[in-house]
Design a protein around this motif. Structure first.
Motif, mmCIF file in Angstrom:
data_model
loop_
_atom_site.group_PDB
_atom_site.id
_atom_site.type_symbol
_atom_site.label_atom_id
_atom_site.label_comp_id
_atom_site.label_asym_id
_atom_site.label_seq_id
_atom_site.Cartn_x
_atom_site.Cartn_y
_atom_site.Cartn_z
ATOM 1 N N ARG A 33 6.280 -1.513 1.158
ATOM 2 C CA ARG A 33 4.875 -1.838 0.897
ATOM 3 C C ARG A 33 4.794 -2.725 -0.340
ATOM 4 O O ARG A 33 5.632 -2.634 -1.240
ATOM 5 C CB ARG A 33 4.073 -0.568 0.652
ATOM 6 C CG ARG A 33 4.007 0.338 1.864
ATOM 7 C CD ARG A 33 3.204 1.572 1.598
ATOM 8 N NE ARG A 33 3.710 2.253 0.389
ATOM 9 C CZ ARG A 33 3.065 3.197 -0.253
ATOM 10 N NH1 ARG A 33 1.877 3.592 0.148
ATOM 11 N NH2 ARG A 33 3.582 3.763 -1.320
ATOM 12 N N VAL A 34 3.764 -3.559 -0.383
ATOM 13 C CA VAL A 34 3.576 -4.441 -1.527
ATOM 14 C C VAL A 34 3.481 -3.623 -2.808
ATOM 15 O O VAL A 34 4.073 -3.983 -3.831
ATOM 16 C CB VAL A 34 2.318 -5.322 -1.346
ATOM 17 C CG1 VAL A 34 2.029 -6.122 -2.602
ATOM 18 C CG2 VAL A 34 2.476 -6.243 -0.147
ATOM 19 N N THR A 35 2.772 -2.509 -2.771
ATOM 20 C CA THR A 35 2.627 -1.685 -3.977
ATOM 21 C C THR A 35 3.968 -1.127 -4.439
ATOM 22 O O THR A 35 4.203 -1.006 -5.639
ATOM 23 C CB THR A 35 1.630 -0.537 -3.741
ATOM 24 O OG1 THR A 35 2.015 0.191 -2.571
ATOM 25 C CG2 THR A 35 0.219 -1.060 -3.584
ATOM 26 N N ASP A 36 4.854 -0.797 -3.511
ATOM 27 C CA ASP A 36 6.180 -0.302 -3.891
ATOM 28 C C ASP A 36 7.028 -1.414 -4.502
ATOM 29 O O ASP A 36 7.781 -1.181 -5.444
ATOM 30 C CB ASP A 36 6.898 0.299 -2.687
ATOM 31 C CG ASP A 36 6.228 1.568 -2.197
ATOM 32 O OD1 ASP A 36 5.558 2.242 -2.997
ATOM 33 O OD2 ASP A 36 6.365 1.874 -0.993
ATOM 34 N N VAL A 37 6.900 -2.614 -3.955
ATOM 35 C CA VAL A 37 7.637 -3.762 -4.493
ATOM 36 C C VAL A 37 7.150 -4.066 -5.907
ATOM 37 O O VAL A 37 7.946 -4.398 -6.791
ATOM 38 C CB VAL A 37 7.473 -4.988 -3.572
ATOM 39 C CG1 VAL A 37 7.963 -6.257 -4.234
ATOM 40 C CG2 VAL A 37 8.196 -4.762 -2.244
ATOM 41 N N ALA A 38 5.864 -3.903 -6.149
ATOM 42 C CA ALA A 38 5.286 -4.236 -7.455
ATOM 43 C C ALA A 38 5.593 -3.204 -8.535
ATOM 44 O O ALA A 38 5.589 -3.543 -9.722
ATOM 45 C CB ALA A 38 3.770 -4.377 -7.309
ATOM 46 N N GLY A 67 -2.420 -0.827 9.485
ATOM 47 C CA GLY A 67 -3.652 -0.269 8.931
ATOM 48 C C GLY A 67 -4.024 -1.022 7.682
ATOM 49 O O GLY A 67 -4.128 -2.235 7.682
ATOM 50 N N ARG A 68 -4.165 -0.307 6.593
ATOM 51 C CA ARG A 68 -4.518 -0.937 5.303
ATOM 52 C C ARG A 68 -3.304 -1.372 4.517
ATOM 53 O O ARG A 68 -3.435 -2.036 3.494
ATOM 54 C CB ARG A 68 -5.342 0.044 4.481
ATOM 55 C CG ARG A 68 -6.712 0.311 5.086
ATOM 56 C CD ARG A 68 -7.476 1.289 4.262
ATOM 57 N NE ARG A 68 -7.474 0.894 2.852
ATOM 58 C CZ ARG A 68 -8.489 0.952 2.046
ATOM 59 N NH1 ARG A 68 -9.628 1.424 2.488
ATOM 60 N NH2 ARG A 68 -8.403 0.584 0.792
ATOM 61 N N GLU A 69 -2.129 -0.961 4.935
ATOM 62 C CA GLU A 69 -0.911 -1.292 4.190
ATOM 63 C C GLU A 69 -0.368 -2.650 4.591
ATOM 64 O O GLU A 69 -0.408 -3.040 5.751
ATOM 65 C CB GLU A 69 0.157 -0.240 4.435
ATOM 66 C CG GLU A 69 -0.181 1.103 3.850
ATOM 67 C CD GLU A 69 0.963 2.077 4.010
ATOM 68 O OE1 GLU A 69 1.671 2.011 5.027
ATOM 69 O OE2 GLU A 69 1.146 2.898 3.111
#
Length: 88
Positions: A33-38, A67-69
C-alpha cells in the motif's frame, strides 16, 4: 553505440533519487500500500506520492486500486532495458 531505448531518460531520472530507489527496493519484496511505502520516510504522504508518480511515469511502478487502498508493485522491465543499454 546502440539506439537509445524509449523512455530510458525517464527510467534514469527516476533512479537518480535515493528516495525513489528506496521505494523500488521496498516494492522488489512485493506489492504494498502507498501508506506502507511512505512509512519509513521522514516526509509527508504527499511528498512520497510525488516520488511514486515519477516512478509511475517511468513505468517502474504500477498502481492498482482495491476499494479505497492504492497498491503499488514493481515493474522491472524498464530496469532490464536500461541495464541492457548500459551493458552495450
Amino acid at each position: 553505440m546502440p539506439a537509445t531505448p524509449p523512455h530510458l531518460d525517464r527510467t534514469l531520472t527516476a533512479l537518480a533519487d535515493p528516495t525513489r530507489r528506496a521505494i523500488l527496493q521496498r516494492l522488489a519484496r512485493g506489492e504494498a500500500r502507498v501508506t506502507d511505502v511512505a512509512r519509513p520516510f521522514a516526509m509527508s504522504l504527499e511528498a512520497v506520492s510525488k516520488h511514486v508518480r515519477v516512478l509511475e511515469r517511468a513505468r517502474l511502478v504500477r498502481r492498482r486500486r482495491a476499494g479505497r487502498e492504492h497498491l503499488l508493485s514493481l515493474d522491472p522491465r524498464p530496469l532490464a532495458t536500461a541495464a541492457a543499454w548500459l551493458d552495450a
